[in-house]
Design an enzyme around this catalytic site. Structure first.
Site, mmCIF file in Angstrom:
data_model
loop_
_atom_site.group_PDB
_atom_site.id
_atom_site.type_symbol
_atom_site.label_atom_id
_atom_site.label_comp_id
_atom_site.label_asym_id
_atom_site.label_seq_id
_atom_site.Cartn_x
_atom_site.Cartn_y
_atom_site.Cartn_z
ATOM 1 N N HIS A 28 0.891 8.700 6.675
ATOM 2 C CA HIS A 28 2.012 7.754 7.396
ATOM 3 C C HIS A 28 3.184 8.560 8.091
ATOM 4 O O HIS A 28 3.944 8.496 8.946
ATOM 5 C CB HIS A 28 2.705 6.989 6.481
ATOM 6 N N LYS A 47 0.727 -1.136 0.123
ATOM 7 C CA LYS A 47 -0.183 0.032 -0.135
ATOM 8 C C LYS A 47 0.964 1.308 -0.059
ATOM 9 O O LYS A 47 2.047 0.996 0.543
ATOM 10 C CB LYS A 47 -0.672 0.002 1.215
ATOM 11 N N HIS A 97 1.623 6.752 2.364
ATOM 12 C CA HIS A 97 1.007 8.159 1.781
ATOM 13 C C HIS A 97 1.295 9.417 3.127
ATOM 14 O O HIS A 97 1.829 9.021 4.147
ATOM 15 C CB HIS A 97 -0.507 8.141 1.493
HETATM 16 N N1 ARG Z 1 0.358 -0.923 10.065
HETATM 17 C C1 ARG Z 1 -0.616 -0.144 10.725
HETATM 18 C C2 ARG Z 1 -1.268 0.878 10.015
HETATM 19 O O1 ARG Z 1 -0.634 1.417 8.876
HETATM 20 C C3 ARG Z 1 0.049 0.625 12.109
HETATM 21 C C4 ARG Z 1 0.746 -0.394 12.900
HETATM 22 C C5 ARG Z 1 0.843 0.200 14.310
HETATM 23 N N2 ARG Z 1 1.660 -0.654 15.133
HETATM 24 C C6 ARG Z 1 1.106 -1.653 15.881
HETATM 25 N N3 ARG Z 1 2.087 -2.232 16.760
HETATM 26 N N4 ARG Z 1 -0.206 -2.097 16.001
HETATM 27 O O2 ARG Z 1 -2.465 1.464 10.410
#
Ligand code: ARG
Length: 584
Positions: free
Chosen positions: A143, A137, A140
């Site tokens: 992030h 993905k 963007h």
């Molecule tokens: N990959 C997730 C997202 O983009 C964020 C991860 C956050 N970290 C965690 N340990 N849950 O929404």
């Protein structure tokens, strides 16, 4: 350096009136503030808190206290480094400004790149997890917040002596990969992915959702593909690994552009073989309940709803991986704090799994800290991966650099290397903007604001630093010794403790406290604001005080203050992850 506030607090606490009201030195220290109007004093002790105990009006208390502090009987030791005066309900203090300036300047120059640091975190390990994009993905603009805030928190904690472990918890696992595998098989092409991985994968993902709306059986097919991936079936595994690799390549471009680094990229997939254990433990503890074949932990009693741990086909979820990850991190790193810089929308998710850990008897659950932040929106609307309406971070950064180049040319800014300057200023501007407001606030990304050289922006602060650098360079060209050794040796500031100089010195002197508060609150914006204040105070000082055209001691003192301001701005910017060019 001498802690002036501490010294004042100790004298105030020794007053009979204060101790009889039950206030100790630390209470006094915490109450002391900086007067709004600097003409009234350098520190102020408001007397309201004493009124009730002493059954007197605050102004009377302040007046009596000022008198007591001035009386020789009250000064058994050295002469005080401050004068006290009552103004209304406030007991105000004036310190020896020249001595204060000398102290601050010496400290900043001698400590150099370490100025503002402390050893408070020594011997403690802090994990900071940030960025954590989802592979396949786009990385963007949404992030960017986690990336920039998390990286700054890592820098700040490191500066406070913590041993920091930076983790990128990549979203490289989960049912969405089932969808992607199905999409790729049905309408993907290898050439397309190789040419532009994330664009292609995103297109498939969007297309998948469109088609699944017409044909819901695709969702079932995707679920099966993910189950196959979890079982380690060869074909699914190979596709997934390939998607992951290609995505990481693209993320790396962004990280390098922004100067962001990690110690570990152990993402969600890293825990794929560590979840069975956790699920088993939950089962044993009697925390799991079956619900239509799925397993859940009921957190209704805590107002946290029900957490789905495994689906009816046995596949695991995002939350299962977070529980396994925390357990692993505790065992592997033995952290003091395990910090997650993740959007506030995931608040419930974090509260759920941290509560589950607590129910599992992990007394360190409370050391897992969710550091949330608000949304960023572009002026022309929200973003969503599902509809494909996204703005790529890489494009934002490239644009920032391009736009900066144009501004630099238009303003006729002199640089050693226009491309490098545009990179440092453009990227710095974007990072600075991200860290400008309290992290929890939502904000709208606006190009004009980001790149404005006059507002409270990265370029403005960088410019203050570059101007200080330029003053020092020109002084050196005149043959003045501006080496740290020479400037730090100046002890007599009586020639230059003007209002502007003192205001600047106080802000420089406040940097260490701003850094520790930012670390305590996980709030980099405190540093952003503080360096902005320093840059503004330096600008006032620079305009009020002729530096280079001055002479003798007075000029040297101003140069020393300039060097200290430069160091403070540079260190603050470094903590934010913003570079400080020497020329602009
Ligand atoms: N990959 C997730 C997202 O983009 C964020 C991860 C956050 N970290 C965690 N340990 N849950 O929404």
């Amino acid at each position: 350096m001498k802690d002036y506030k501490r010294e004042i607090a100790s004298r105030v606490a020794s007053l009979e009136a204060v101790s009889s009201a039950g206030l100790g030195e630390q209470d006094v220290y915490d109450i002391i503030e900086a007067p709004q109007d600097t003409g009234l004093g350098d520190y102020a002790f408001p007397c309201f808190r004493l009124a009730k105990a002493l059954k007197k009006a605050p102004p009377a208390i302040a007046a009596e206290a000022a008198e007591a502090l001035a009386a020789p009987a009250d000064l058994p030791h050295a002469p005080a480094a401050f004068r006290a005066r009552a103004t209304g309900a406030y007991l105000n203090f004036f310190i020896d400004r020249a001595a204060y300036c000398a102290d601050v300047v010496q400290e900043a120059i001698v400590q150099g790149a370490r100025y503002g640091s402390s050893g408070i975190g020594m011997g403690r390990r802090a994990i900071v997890e940030y960025s954590s994009p989802n592979i396949a993905k786009p990385f963007h603009i949404g992030h960017i917040r986690s990336t920039v805030i998390g990286s700054a928190i890592g820098n700040i904690l490191g500066f406070l002596g913590y041993e920091v472990v930076r983790i990128n918890h990549l979203g490289d696992y989960g049912t969405q990969f089932g969808k992607l595998i199905v999409a790729y098989r049905r309408f993907g092409s290898r050439e397309e992915v190789e040419a532009s991985p994330i664009t292609a994968l995103l297109k498939y993902y969007v297309e998948f959702h469109k088609r699944a709306e017409q044909d819901p059986s695709l969702n079932e097919e995707a679920r099966l593909a993910f189950a196959a991936l979890e079982r380690g079936e060869e074909e699914e595994r190979a596709l997934w690994e390939w998607f992951r690799e290609e995505s990481l390549k693209e993320f790396t471009v962004v990280y390098e552009l922004m100067g962001i680094r990690f110690d570990s990229f152990a993402g969600e997939s890293f825990y794929s073989d560590k979840m069975a254990h956790v699920v088993g433990e939950l089962e044993q503890d009697g925390l799991l309940e079956s619900s239509e074949g799925a397993k859940i932990v009921d957190l209704d009693a805590y107002g946290l709803g029900k957490a789905l741990i495994t689906k009816s086909d046995g596949s695991t979820l995002y939350i299962t991986r977070d529980i396994a990850a925390a357990v692993y991190r505790k065992e592997h790193y033995g952290f003091y704090k395990n910090i997650y810089v993740v959007a506030s929308q995931q608040d419930l998710h974090f509260r759920q799994w941290i509560k589950i850990l607590e129910l599992m008897g992990r007394d360190w659950a409370s050391d897992c800290v969710h550091v949330p932040f608000g949304l960023v929106r572009l002026e022309d609307g929200a973003m969503s991966t599902r509809t494909g309406n996204v703005v790529f971070l890489e494009d934002v950064l490239t644009q920032a650099i391009e736009k900066t180049k144009a501004v630099i040319e238009e303003k006729g800014v002199v640089t050693d290397n226009a491309d490098e300057a545009a990179r440092q200023i453009g990227i710095g501007a974007v990072i600075f903007q991200e860290l400008h407001n309290n992290r929890i606030k939502d904000y709208v990304f606006n190009w004009d604001k980001v790149l404005n050289f006059e507002g409270e922006t990265g370029p403005y602060v960088q410019y203050g630093h570059a101007r200080a650098a330029s003053v020092l360079r020109k002084a050196a060209e005149k043959g003045i010794d501006t080496s740290p050794g020479a400037l730090a040796g100046i002890r007599d500031f009586s020639a230059g403790a003007s209002d502007a100089a003192f205001a600047l010195a106080r802000l420089i002197g406040g940097l260490p406290a701003a850094v520790s508060e930012a670390g305590e609150k996980y709030e980099p914006s405190l540093i952003t604001r503080h360096v902005t204040d320093i840059a503004q105070a330096f600008s006032v000082f620079y305009h009020d005080e002729p530096i280079l055209s001055d002479e003798g001691d007075s000029r040297l003192v101003k140069l020393a203050l300039t060097a200290a301001a430069k160091t403070a701005i540079q260190n603050g910017l470094a903590l934010l992850g913003v570079s400080a060019p020497e020329r602009m």
